[in-house]
Every structure is written in structure tokens, then in C-alpha cells.
Motif scaffolding. Structure first.
Motif, PDB file in Angstrom:
ATOM      1  N   PHE A   9      39.044  17.722 -43.229  1.00  0.00           N
ATOM      2  CA  PHE A   9      37.881  16.905 -42.893  1.00  0.00           C
ATOM      3  C   PHE A   9      36.629  17.597 -43.412  1.00  0.00           C
ATOM      4  CE2 PHE A   9      35.699  14.785 -38.976  1.00  0.00           C
ATOM      5  CZ  PHE A   9      35.306  13.710 -39.758  1.00  0.00           C
ATOM      6  N   GLY A  10      35.858  16.920 -44.293  1.00  0.00           N
ATOM      7  CA  GLY A  10      34.683  17.603 -44.818  1.00  0.00           C
ATOM      8  C   GLY A  10      33.822  16.779 -45.738  1.00  0.00           C
ATOM      9  N   GLY A  16      28.264  14.888 -49.956  1.00  0.00           N
ATOM     10  CA  GLY A  16      26.944  14.913 -49.344  1.00  0.00           C
ATOM     11  C   GLY A  16      26.933  14.915 -47.831  1.00  0.00           C
ATOM     12  N   HIS A  17      28.092  14.799 -47.206  1.00  0.00           N
ATOM     13  CA  HIS A  17      28.119  14.712 -45.750  1.00  0.00           C
ATOM     14  C   HIS A  17      27.834  16.045 -45.072  1.00  0.00           C
ATOM     15  CE1 HIS A  17      30.155  10.653 -44.596  1.00  0.00           C
ATOM     16  NE2 HIS A  17      29.016  10.502 -45.237  1.00  0.00           N
ATOM     17  N   LYS A  69      30.154  11.018 -36.673  1.00  0.00           N
ATOM     18  CA  LYS A  69      30.092   9.551 -36.733  1.00  0.00           C
ATOM     19  C   LYS A  69      31.394   8.947 -37.266  1.00  0.00           C
ATOM     20  CE  LYS A  69      25.098   9.524 -37.576  1.00  0.00           C
ATOM     21  NZ  LYS A  69      24.033   9.279 -38.599  1.00  0.00           N
ATOM     22  N   ARG A  70      32.142   9.702 -38.046  1.00  0.00           N
ATOM     23  CA  ARG A  70      33.350   9.176 -38.677  1.00  0.00           C
ATOM     24  C   ARG A  70      34.601   9.295 -37.814  1.00  0.00           C
ATOM     25  NH1 ARG A  70      34.070  10.402 -44.946  1.00  0.00           N
ATOM     26  NH2 ARG A  70      35.412   8.600 -44.584  1.00  0.00           N
ATOM     27  N   LEU A  71      34.516  10.062 -36.741  1.00  0.00           N
ATOM     28  CA  LEU A  71      35.716  10.372 -35.962  1.00  0.00           C
ATOM     29  C   LEU A  71      36.481   9.133 -35.511  1.00  0.00           C
ATOM     30  CD1 LEU A  71      35.007  13.357 -33.535  1.00  0.00           C
ATOM     31  CD2 LEU A  71      36.718  13.197 -35.328  1.00  0.00           C
ATOM     32  N   ASP A  72      35.806   8.234 -34.807  1.00  0.00           N
ATOM     33  CA  ASP A  72      36.494   7.100 -34.195  1.00  0.00           C
ATOM     34  C   ASP A  72      37.102   6.151 -35.219  1.00  0.00           C
ATOM     35  OD1 ASP A  72      36.006   7.955 -31.612  1.00  0.00           O
ATOM     36  OD2 ASP A  72      34.088   6.914 -31.485  1.00  0.00           O
ATOM     37  N   LYS A  73      36.418   5.946 -36.333  1.00  0.00           N
ATOM     38  CA  LYS A  73      36.884   4.973 -37.319  1.00  0.00           C
ATOM     39  C   LYS A  73      37.847   5.558 -38.340  1.00  0.00           C
ATOM     40  CE  LYS A  73      35.245   1.761 -40.862  1.00  0.00           C
ATOM     41  NZ  LYS A  73      34.060   1.220 -41.585  1.00  0.00           N
ATOM     42  N   CYS A  95      27.765  23.575 -46.463  1.00  0.00           N
ATOM     43  CA  CYS A  95      26.794  23.842 -47.532  1.00  0.00           C
ATOM     44  C   CYS A  95      25.663  22.815 -47.529  1.00  0.00           C
ATOM     45  CB  CYS A  95      27.486  23.868 -48.891  1.00  0.00           C
ATOM     46  SG  CYS A  95      28.530  25.322 -49.135  1.00  0.00           S
ATOM     47  N   ASN A  96      25.995  21.544 -47.347  1.00  0.00           N
ATOM     48  CA  ASN A  96      24.950  20.512 -47.272  1.00  0.00           C
ATOM     49  C   ASN A  96      24.087  20.698 -46.035  1.00  0.00           C
ATOM     50  OD1 ASN A  96      25.810  19.042 -49.615  1.00  0.00           O
ATOM     51  ND2 ASN A  96      27.478  18.182 -48.412  1.00  0.00           N
ATOM     52  N   ASP A  97      24.728  21.056 -44.930  1.00  0.00           N
ATOM     53  CA  ASP A  97      24.009  21.260 -43.669  1.00  0.00           C
ATOM     54  C   ASP A  97      22.947  22.347 -43.820  1.00  0.00           C
ATOM     55  OD1 ASP A  97      26.040  19.900 -41.376  1.00  0.00           O
ATOM     56  OD2 ASP A  97      27.009  20.613 -43.205  1.00  0.00           O
TER      57      ASP A  97
END
Length: 237
Positions: free
Chosen positions: A45-46, A92-93, A100-104, A120-122
Motif C-alpha cells: 500500500f503506497g 503522488g499520494h 481515504k482509500r481504506l474502505d473502498k 517521500c511525498n508527505d
């Protein structure tokens, strides 16, 4: 008197024992492995680093991403377990995007193990406070679903091994936050940042900004994907 002698003997025995403290990110914690079971479903996940890890990049001479290497390796070494490997990632995430992506996009796949590879983006885009709280929320929600979490530290934006890449101070700050959260949540981890720096020191004598494990300082080249796959596989027993 007999009770006093028993107490003294017990205290002497305790003095000779070494206790491991849960949650420490020391050598023992770094070596913690997750035992694979029949039917395990591993999900990576990333961000773009993981998105590209499930495909080929012919234009960048990447023949196989680390997700595919992990899947093929486990198919060969643990064929009797029928382990499935998948990935959910978008370029880019940041960690708030993952939440936000967990449930879907994650929970419906019913993973038993989720490997979080992000940061890295964070480090270049959001505040340390938001990063910390979002990472804590992400791990908490996965653990609430009884999913085994493995947390990775971030990697690089530039491959110079002497700390002179422009974003190194921010990357180090955010990697330290990850280590603190890993300690607090007591999850196995994959210290990619440490592994990358050690690799550059051994294999980048000219102190190049890219071309060692990445093709642009950030995204992994063929050698980078093989190296990351090796690090990921070390986390599985």
C-alpha cells in the motif's frame, strides 16, 4: 527464613535474565518477521513507488517491479501456502490519501497483511503533525480489522550518501516520525531508509544523485526494485 531464601534465589535468577521491551525499534525489532500462513493475502500500500512495482517500465529499463518479484519468489519458496500478493497505490499520494482509500480500495480485498510504503511525498507536502496523526490512524484502522501491519520507512529524493540531497533534512525528520509511530504501535517494520543509505555508502563512491537504486533520485530502477524486494522478503518468515 525459608521464604526469605526463596525470594533471594528468585531475585538472583531474575538478575540473570534479559527482558525484551515491546515496541523498541532496536536490532531485535528490526529483525522481527511475520510468519506466513496458508491463504495469506499480502497487500502493498503506497504511492508511485509501489504503483510502479506491480508493472514493468520498459522505457526506464525496469523489467520487473518489487511486487512481482515478491509474488514470484513466494510462489517458488512457499507454493504450498497459496499466498496472494497485490498492491494498491497511486502516484503522488500521501498518508492522508491512504486513509481515504481504506474502505473502498483496501478492506474489500480482505488482506491479512498490509505493507505500508509511503513518506517521500508527505515530507515535501504536509506537516509533521498531519503525517504522524494520519499514520497512527491508518495503522489503528488496519489493526482494528485484525490485519497484520508492516511499516516501511521512506526512501529517497536523491541518492547522495553524505546527507547533502536537498530534501534529506525533511526525509530524516519524517523517517524518525515513522520510527516513533512504529515503536508506539509495536508493529514489525522495514527500515528502507537505513538500508538505502548503507547501500549508497557501499556502492556510490562518486556520490551521484541518482543512477544507483533509482533513475531519478526517487523512483527505483531495476536494481532498486530487486533491492527493495530483498528487503521486503526479509520481513516474512
Amino acid at each position: 527464613m525459608f521464604a526469605m531464601r526463596r525470594f533471594a534465589a528468585a531475585m538472583g535468577l531474575l538478575a540473570g535474565l534479559t527482558f525484551a521491551t515491546p515496541g523498541l525499534t532496536g536490532a531485535d525489532e528490526a529483525d522481527r518477521q511475520v510468519e506466513l500462513k496458508k491463504g495469506d493475502r499480502i497487500l502493498f500500500f503506497g504511492d508511485s513507488l509501489t504503483y510502479l512495482a506491480g508493472k514493468e517500465e520498459p522505457k526506464k529499463n525496469v523489467t520487473k517491479g518489487y511486487v512481482r518479484i515478491v509474488q514470484e519468489t513466494l510462489d517458488r519458496t512457499h507454493k504450498d501456502l497459496g499466498i496472494q500478493v497485490d498492491w494498491v497505490a497511486t502516484g503522488g499520494h500521501t498518508v492522508p490519501d491512504l486513509v481515504k482509500r481504506l474502505d473502498k480500495d483496501v478492506l474489500p480485498r480482505r488482506p491479512t497483511i498490509v505493507v505500508i510504503q509511503i513518506g517521500c511525498n508527505d515530507a515535501r507536502r504536509i506537516s509533521p503533525e498531519t503525517f504522524r496523526s494520519s499514520l497512527e490512524e491508518l495503522i489503528d484502522r488496519l489493526q482494528k480489522e485484525r490485519i497484520q501491519v508492516i511499516q516501511c520507512t521512506l526512501t529517497s529524493v536523491g541518492e547522495k550518501h553524505d546527507g547533502t540531497n536537498k530534501d534529506d533534512p525533511k526525509l530524516e525528520e519524517f523517517a524518525e516520525i515513522q520510527c516513533q509511530v512504529i515503536k508506539a504501535k509495536n508493529v514489525p517494520f522495514n527500515d528502507l531508509r537505513k538500508a538505502f543509505v548503507a547501500y549508497w555508502k557501499a556502492n556510490n563512491p562518486e556520490n551521484k544523485a541518482n543512477g544507483i537504486l533509482t533513475y531519478d533520485g526517487n523512483h527505483w530502477n531495476d536494481a532498486g526494485h530487486r533491492f527493495v524486494a530483498e528487503q521486503m522478503l526479509k520481513r516474512f518468515k
